[in-house]
Design an enzyme around this catalytic site. Structure first.
Site, PDB file in Angstrom:
ATOM      1  N   ARG A 242     -13.596  21.577   0.064  1.00 38.63           N
ATOM      2  CA  ARG A 242     -12.264  22.164   0.167  1.00 38.63           C
ATOM      3  C   ARG A 242     -11.317  21.607  -0.901  1.00 38.63           C
ATOM      4  NH1 ARG A 242     -15.584  23.981   2.954  1.00 38.63           N
ATOM      5  NH2 ARG A 242     -15.306  25.151   4.875  1.00 38.63           N
TER       6      ARG A 242
ATOM      7  N   CYS B 204      11.255   2.951 -15.578  1.00 39.68           N
ATOM      8  CA  CYS B 204      10.583   2.089 -14.615  1.00 39.68           C
ATOM      9  C   CYS B 204      11.555   1.736 -13.483  1.00 39.68           C
ATOM     10  CB  CYS B 204      10.028   0.833 -15.285  1.00 39.68           C
ATOM     11  SG  CYS B 204      11.271  -0.434 -15.616  1.00 39.68           S
TER      12      CYS B 204
ATOM     13  N   ARG C 235       2.622   3.271  14.376  1.00 43.15           N
ATOM     14  CA  ARG C 235       2.761   4.019  13.122  1.00 43.15           C
ATOM     15  C   ARG C 235       1.676   3.734  12.085  1.00 43.15           C
ATOM     16  NH1 ARG C 235       5.299  -0.432  13.247  1.00 43.15           N
ATOM     17  NH2 ARG C 235       5.797  -1.738  11.462  1.00 43.15           N
TER      18      ARG C 235
ATOM     19  N   CYS D 144      12.069  -2.350   8.525  1.00 43.72           N
ATOM     20  CA  CYS D 144      11.494  -1.784   9.747  1.00 43.72           C
ATOM     21  C   CYS D 144      11.737  -2.706  10.938  1.00 43.72           C
ATOM     22  CB  CYS D 144      10.005  -1.535   9.566  1.00 43.72           C
ATOM     23  SG  CYS D 144       9.667  -0.373   8.229  1.00 43.72           S
TER      24      CYS D 144
ATOM     25  N   THR E 238       8.157  -7.951  -4.439  1.00 42.45           N
ATOM     26  CA  THR E 238       6.781  -7.634  -4.838  1.00 42.45           C
ATOM     27  C   THR E 238       6.747  -6.376  -5.697  1.00 42.45           C
ATOM     28  OG1 THR E 238       6.116  -8.553  -2.697  1.00 42.45           O
ATOM     29  CG2 THR E 238       4.427  -7.420  -3.967  1.00 42.45           C
TER      30      THR E 238
ATOM     31  N   CYS F  80      14.679  -0.038 -14.512  1.00 37.21           N
ATOM     32  CA  CYS F  80      15.723   0.805 -15.118  1.00 37.21           C
ATOM     33  C   CYS F  80      16.675   1.328 -14.043  1.00 37.21           C
ATOM     34  CB  CYS F  80      15.118   2.008 -15.829  1.00 37.21           C
ATOM     35  SG  CYS F  80      14.128   1.645 -17.289  1.00 37.21           S
TER      36      CYS F  80
END
Lengths: 339, 77, 339, 77
Positions: free
Chosen positions: C7, C166, C66, C181, C129, C169
């Protein structure tokens, strides 16, 4: 409130009160394919009280590319999708009551399942079944959420009976010869994107935050970078046969149903659409040819073959599915080509 | 000028996303017929139509500056 | 081409040629939480050649609402997320080489993993990070896809070194005190929607369909029914320290890293941000209070407690995480509050 | 008039999605300061700004009819 749902109850529009509501609701999910498996997983993780999953199909290798939860082992065991889904869901959240029903949905057998259902989630792959859902939604006053996808494209709409327009208001007739996943292919993000919208709408309905329900049709194409919402302020039709003043729920009657019959003494099933169509065989041939079918056609009929299965389709939409006596399989094969 | 926006496979059929059409006071049905004639676009009979992001019927009359989007209904799942 | 991907190859922009490319590519996925688990599942189903998953965390009950794939059994076994993901992925598609790395990513240990990587997928939960990923992407010329979500909100952006702006920027400094969260909660469709965009962009990059890569930042809110794309035609900065002409890759240097240290003789870890912050303690107190923390504060510091863990945060961003000697856990707890 | 579009939690802080502000020739930074003053909106220092769906800096000058969207950066995952 429970640790399990702590990040969901922290989200203010859900909160502890909303979570208690979610945990008391019953959702019927029609279809356990791409949209169905992902919707089932999302609602089970969210802690819905009861989830009824209806599907007629079993897990196959070509499903694994986009259908969540299912594994190579499910394929090896040829598990029905509803049952395979139920087994995975039990491992994810044992608190949710999952009801797996393996059947080909019709107006009659569906209506019997809707007694205490709060929401119907559409994860089917054809408009005929959606129109049945649409009529049942109006008749029994149950909200439903339309969702569909093919290629990199998808569409979704929330329908609240007595409030929003219904699918029949938007589609005068059932569209034929649309692209299906068997002819246009599908990539998983198209599925996921529809499911994101469906789950968000489902949560709004389950916590009864009616004001937040999206008053628009969403349409997107993730490959072509398109996203469009279409407001439906003027779309509700007074004379709609499904939701209007003189409603007849036309799709609940037997005349408006695709008929199947095993041909006497032959390994063939005949499939007949509710009303004669006027297919463009040349266009259909082109689509099927691009989809790996071996296709021949003349002005009257088209014959296509793939994986040992041969289907002959006449210009008026009648078809012969060769090599099977299974009417459910034959109808599914028919709808996988014509939508 | 009517600003026409083509969605999904219609975009590929036309080869671009938007096209401007002369046609004040045209109906949606007439616009569809014209698009079919001028660009050989198939399947416009069953597409959903939005005029200025609002759902519209075939008999909706278009005005100069309107944006019309043609969106093919999707049935897979 | 294989039945499994039939598919996906039917979808013309992938095709058989695209599938062969996907099967030769190596993707590094940083994070195996909500965004990470779903991205991992999507790419494994799509048949990517090799998938390296880096994560520092283990599966907990509050993740199940989740985070795809993970089960109650993973929680009971306290499996590291990278390892749990790997086990599930093996059952989904044994043809994909999955490399699970349990570690706290730093500029140094990440760079060593990027030798033959074709794409970096961001599934982290903090900007520190991400800025490291962003600098490494520029230095080693590897595309990356930013993705983030909280509440019902999400954001995503594809960064192609030498071509697009980036992340540096767009963000002059790392935003502090954003919702996380752990403070704003999260519903699963916000995750799913980001993943839909990330997977679509990943597939475009893997099949090398560069023209289809989305030239815009996507931002959405599924509860408030908002969706906005922001074009970045003029956003690339010539003097950007990460991608500009005089680049220094500032986030690869040790000064720009959050520091952790176990306090001598105490069951406490001190966490220190790269540069002193100017926190609004009153606002932070309000957010944390709404998130189920027991909060006290004065003009100089804030103390908050939940589930037996106490954290003291000073106005300049320095914090003491009590009740642990685990520096990785302490940094994660810190970033779960301050983002 | 400048048309201001508030995203995510900013929409809730303001209580509505859009607001019109008098202010031709204002910079984005000035608009932010005004929004902070007039509506007590917090955190505008770190939001991303789009002017007519194009990324913009704090020193971008706004013109009558511009649509400015303020979008808080998201860090969770």
């Amino acid at each position: 409130m429970k640790e399990r749902y702590s990040r969901q109850t922290l989200f203010a529009p859900v909160g502890d009160g909303g979570q208690l509501k979610i945990m008391k609701k019953h959702v019927l999910l029609l279809g356990a394919g791409a949209l169905g498996s992902a919707n089932a997983e999302a609602l089970t993780r969210a802690g819905v009280g009861k989830l009824t999953i209806v599907d007629r199909d079993y897990v196959e290798t070509s499903n694994l590319q986009r259908q969540q939860m299912y594994t190579e082992r499910d394929v090896a065991e040829k598990l029905p999708k509803a049952e395979a889904a139920k087994r995975h869901l039990l491992g994810i959240n044992h608190e949710v009551e999952v009801n797996a029903i393996i059947m080909d949905a019709t107006a009659q057998n569906l209506e019997q399942l809707l007694g205490d259902v709060d929401l119907i989630l559409d994860a089917t792959d054809n408009f005929e079944t959606r129109m049945i859902i649409n009529d049942l939604s109006q008749k029994l006053h149950i909200p439903w959420i339309y969702g569909a996808c093919v290629g990199s494209v998808g569409m979704t709409l929330t329908i609240l009976p007595g409030q929003t327009p219904c699918l029949h208001c938007l589609l005068k007739a059932i569209p034929i010869q649309g692209m299906t996943c068997d002819t246009g292919g599908i990539i998983s993000p198209a599925v996921t994107m529809v499911v994101a919208h469906q789950t968000a709408e489902a949560l709004k309905i389950l916590v009864e935050d009616w004001e937040s329900v999206r008053p628009a049709l969403v349409s997107f194409d993730l490959w072509r970078n398109q996203y469009q919402t279409v407001k439906l302020t003027k779309a509700k039709k007074k004379d709609c046969l499904s939701c209007g003043e003189q409603r007849t729920y036309p799709f609940l009657t037997v005349e408006n149903v695709t008929k199947t019959a095993v041909l006497c003494g032959r390994d063939t099933v005949q499939v007949r659409p509710p009303k004669p169509l006027e297919l463009q065989l040349e266009k259909l041939a082109k689509d099927l040819d691009g989809s790996g079918y071996l296709v021949k056609f003349n002005p009257f009929l088209l014959s296509c073959e793939k994986a040992g299965e041969r289907i002959v389709i006449f210009k008026d939409g009648r078809a012969l599915i060769h090599g099977t006596k299974d009417m459910v399989h034959a109808k599914a094969a028919y709808q996988s080509i014509l939508g | 000028m009517i600003n026409v926006l083509l969605f999904a496979q219609l975009k590929d059929e036309l080869g671009k996303e938007t096209v401007s059409i002369e046609g004040n006071e045209m109906s949606v049905a007439q616009l569809k017929a014209k698009m079919k004639m001028d660009f050989q676009l198939e399947g416009l009979e069953t597409v959903m139509t939005a005029v200025n992001e609002e759902f519209a019927d075939d008999d909706t009359i278009l005005s100069d500056g309107d944006t019309v989007a043609f969106i093919p209904p999707v049935s897979g799942g």
